[in-house]
Enzyme design. Structure first.
Site, PDB file in Angstrom:
ATOM      1  N   ASP A   1       0.858  -1.170   0.000  1.00 31.84           N
ATOM      2  CA  ASP A   1       0.000   0.000   0.000  1.00 31.84           C
ATOM      3  C   ASP A   1       0.906   1.235   0.000  1.00 31.84           C
ATOM      4  O   ASP A   1       2.071   1.153   0.381  1.00 31.84           O
ATOM      5  CB  ASP A   1      -0.881  -0.019   1.249  1.00 31.84           C
TER       6      ASP A   1
ATOM      7  N   ASP B   1      -1.597  -0.672   6.110  1.00 31.97           N
ATOM      8  CA  ASP B   1      -1.740  -0.147   7.465  1.00 31.97           C
ATOM      9  C   ASP B   1      -3.158   0.290   7.814  1.00 31.97           C
ATOM     10  O   ASP B   1      -3.418   0.660   8.949  1.00 31.97           O
ATOM     11  CB  ASP B   1      -0.800   1.045   7.678  1.00 31.97           C
TER      12      ASP B   1
ATOM     13  N   ASP C   1      -7.090  -1.949   4.034  1.00 31.52           N
ATOM     14  CA  ASP C   1      -6.109  -2.957   3.622  1.00 31.52           C
ATOM     15  C   ASP C   1      -6.379  -4.321   4.235  1.00 31.52           C
ATOM     16  O   ASP C   1      -5.795  -5.318   3.798  1.00 31.52           O
ATOM     17  CB  ASP C   1      -4.689  -2.522   4.016  1.00 31.52           C
TER      18      ASP C   1
END
Length: 776
Positions: free
Chosen positions: A323, A519, A523
């Protein structure tokens, strides 16, 4: 009914067998039985000794049979099957000492494995805790709070400040300021105008607004994220432990050897001896010891690995998906630059803006205040402070009416402000405009900055064997492409929702063992879908941490590279220990088949093999410094000192850029004064910093980086910075002699200033990424 009762009893039995209390209890019983029998044997009470050892063997048979049956129900026969056959064989031929030794080894292996592989809860408590349970519905009698299950499409709702948007809907107020980081991972707040959609799970960061529901609870965005995470976690295939993979061929070989020895010799004792020495203690003990040692090493680096299977799998990973926000970037707005209107200086713009923003809870305000304090600016106490959600704050600072926030789009902007707007668009930054006494005075550009350790982490991950690095993000494509280009990633997929990320993870898993790093709550489904999910737990959400196999407890992505290296080394040592121990066991099996080793002697011989392989497995506890430079404490202190100075020197870089911009306008006395001020800052603050780096930091870093040649490129940048500074000084001397800047000086002086600004920014970034990231 009897059938259902039987199924229920089987489930309860399985739960009992998986209990850590049973494993620890068996370890205690077998240890006590072996010790008690040993004491009795020394006292010549052989009957009592045999009783102790026999009881210890019997105590292990029942749970061992249960473990084997559970494994067979799941479709595979693990290493425990040989142990069960050996236990039964020792009881059958009366070799109780051999039996209790095997029981002790089995109990020790199960306890170690349970400690290494017991997973934490993946029930997504945090996801469910964040989900709203009720909503404010507007009715003819006013606003009433009702359970979320009663909301239907078309209902008129009210979302109060700080509340979570309960269901997907359409904004019916003038605007709504939303924090959508839970959904997109992006830290900057967004403004939704009347008629635009608002998704459930977003947090109202502004004032109360009206919402027209367009979906019920089950069909809304946030409920979909929860379902995705649950489905992805359920679909993840269980990791086959290293020991069971080797047992696939070792088990039939051991059984065949024992059967052949019995058939040829006609002695059941020989078959039992073969099974005793074939008890796969290198698999039961050595592999778990190496894995547990690796878990311990990883935890000391700030990497919590949930189980041994995850560590084993990480050692085989070849694809890494990341990410962007909070993983490759810091995950919050940071001050990118400060621009001042003609007649003002950037440092004063930042100081006044931060003085007013001290009382604001807004995320951008906090970034401005942090930047001012980092640069040691003295802030004033504001008065009469008011804040309009979604627009900005106003108040009185040092007797002047000040506003910081969004500018009125209908206001006519001067040329310098238009340039700021263009730059913000190009850099993907947000702008906080400062007005003092109704006059536009300056602007603060803010952006989610790249993590300082991210480039270093990417390089280390590649050197550790990660072959493919791809970014998955919900951010805009242009911003994502810029970050990917800086880091040299193999691919980038932007503007993805949680479902898109899950699909991308599944696609990559078809080709290689895949790691996903993130995080945010958004996600969590992708982390659950990956072979190994890694959560940035220092500031990441609890939901992402609970859906992950690995949690980074320090706010450094390069710790993942450490974890990969540790996983590979632990797995390599586990394989060495297992294979080496099995080769020794094969030799002992051959001797036992020929009648050269009796069961009790075989058990003792197997203990010797165990000691050897366990000692080898314990090497995984030691740090592997091969290819890694170790920083001395004094060097780490220097790194922290110069990193702090970089933060303090940001106003010098801004002064250089501001002086160059002033020369692009009317090159009069004001522009010359800006150049003079920039040169003063260069001479008094920046050049001494560069000199100290060259003569203190670089020599201290050289041993850890492989020698003085490793810092040559950075030293060359110091030379260029000095050359451009001297060239600017020469221009200023000519201007003093001639009573002002001559037209023929402007192009070269402007070029020197812009060039120096570019070199300085690049040089600072290189030092921060290559050198400063080395220190914890």
């Amino acid at each position: 009914m009897d059938r259902f009762l039987l199924v229920a009893r089987l489930r309860r039995s399985t739960a009992v067998l998986a209990s850590p209390l049973l494993e620890r209890g068996l370890l205690a019983v077998t240890t006590a039985a072996l010790t008690g029998g040993g004491v009795a044997h020394l006292l010549d009470a052989d009957g009592i000794a045999e009783l102790f050892w026999g009881l210890g063997t019997v105590a292990a048979v029942i749970p061992a049979v249960g473990w084997v049956l559970v494994a067979l129900r799941r479709g595979h026969a693990g290493v425990d099957l040989i142990a069960v056959l050996a236990l039964g064989g020792t009881l059958a031929v009366g070799e109780y000492l051999a039996g209790v030794l095997i029981a002790l080894m089995l109990a020790t292996g199960r306890t170690l494995e349970g400690a290494a592989q017991r997973r934490a809860s993946h029930d997504l408590h945090a996801l469910l805790a964040h989900a709203p349970r009720s909503a404010r519905r507007r009715t003819g009698d006013g606003v009433v709070r009702v359970p979320l299950s009663e909301i239907t499409a078309g209902d008129a709702l009210v979302v109060g400040p700080g509340e979570v948007v309960p269901v997907d809907g359409r904004v019916e107020s003038t605007e709504a300021v939303l924090d959508e980081s839970v959904l997109t991972g992006e830290p900057l707040q967004v403004t939704r105008q009347r008629g635009e959609g608002a998704r459930s799970g977003a947090v109202n960061a502004g004032g109360a607004f009206d919402l027209r529901a367009t979906a019920i609870e089950q069909d809304s965005t946030y409920a979909g994220i929860v379902r995705l995470a649950q489905q992805a976690g359920a679909e993840s295939a269980p990791v086959v432990r290293l020991a069971d993979r080797y047992a696939v061929w070792f088990l039939p070989l051991a059984l065949a050897t024992a059967a052949l020895a019995w058939l040829v010799s006609g002695s059941a004792v020989r078959a039992v001896a073969v099974l005793v020495v074939a008890t796969p203690c290198p698999l039961l003990l050595a592999a778990p010891v190496a894995v547990v040692s690796g878990l311990s090493r990883a935890s000391r680096r700030g990497v919590v690995v949930r189980d041994g299977g995850a560590l084993e799998n990480l050692g085989r990973a070849r694809t890494l998906l990341l990410d962007k926000t909070g993983t490759l970037t810091v995950g919050r707005p940071c001050v990118l630059d400060v621009v001042a209107a003609p007649g003002h200086v950037p440092a004063e713009v930042l100081r006044v803006a931060a003085s007013l923003d001290q009382l604001s809870p807004h995320v951008l305000a906090q970034a401005i205040v942090d930047a001012a304090r980092t640069r040691r600016l003295e802030l004033s106490a504001p008065t009469e402070v008011t804040e309009e959600p979604g627009r900005g704050a106003s108040g009185v600072v040092e007797g002047h009416r000040v506003f910081i926030g969004r500018d009125d789009p209908t206001r006519a902007r001067p040329a310098w402000a238009k340039a700021v707007g263009n730059r913000a668009l190009l850099d993907g930054a947000s702008v906080a405009w400062l007005t003092v006494d109704e006059r536009l005075t300056g602007a603060v550009l803010l952006r989610d900055a790249l993590r300082r350790d991210a480039p270093h982490a990417v390089r280390r991950l590649r050197s550790a064997g990660i072959e493919r690095l791809v970014m998955l993000t919900g951010d805009r494509a242009a911003t994502a492409q810029e970050v990917a280009a800086v880091l040299g990633l193999d691919g980038v997929r932007a503007e993805l929702g949680p479902a898109d990320k899950v699909a991308a993870v599944r696609g990559e898993r078809e080709h290689a063992v895949t790691v996903m790093v993130g995080d945010g709550v958004n996600d969590a489904p992708a982390l659950a879908a990956a072979d190994i999910g890694v959560a940035m737990g220092a500031r990441g959400t609890t939901a992402s941490s609970e859906a992950a196999d690995i949690v980074l407890t320090t706010d450094r992505v390069d710790r993942l590279a450490d974890a990969v290296v540790i996983a590979q080394r632990s797995r390599r040592i586990a394989v060495q220990s297992a294979l080496g121990g099995m080769l020794l066991s094969l030799g002992a099996m051959a001797a036992a088949a020929l009648g050269l080793i009796q069961p009790a002697a075989g058990a003792l011989l197997q203990e010797g093999i165990d000691v050897a392989v366990i000692l080898n497995a314990l090497r995984a506890l030691r740090a592997d410094h091969a290819g890694q430079g170790v920083l001395a404490p004094a060097t780490e202190a220097l790194i922290h000192r110069f990193a702090a100075e970089h933060e303090d020197l940001q106003d010098v870089l801004q002064a250089v850029r501001d002086a160059a911009d002033r020369l692009s306008g009317v090159p009069g006395p004001t522009a010359l004064a800006s150049v003079e001020e920039a040169h003063r800052l260069l001479t008094e603050r920046l050049l001494p910093h560069e000199y100290a780096e060259e003569h203190q930091l670089y020599p201290a870093l050289a041993p850890a980086l492989g020698g003085p040649e490793s810092t040559v490129t950075m030293s060359r940048a110091h030379t260029e910075i000095g050359r451009l500074s001297r060239r600017i000084a020469t221009h200023l001397q000519l201007a003093r002699t001639n009573g002002g800047l001559a037209p023929e000086q402007l192009d070269d002086l402007r070029s020197c200033l812009y060039g120096l600004n570019t070199v300085l920014r690049l040089h600072f970034t290189q030092e921060e990424e290559s050198y400063f990231s080395l220190a914890p």
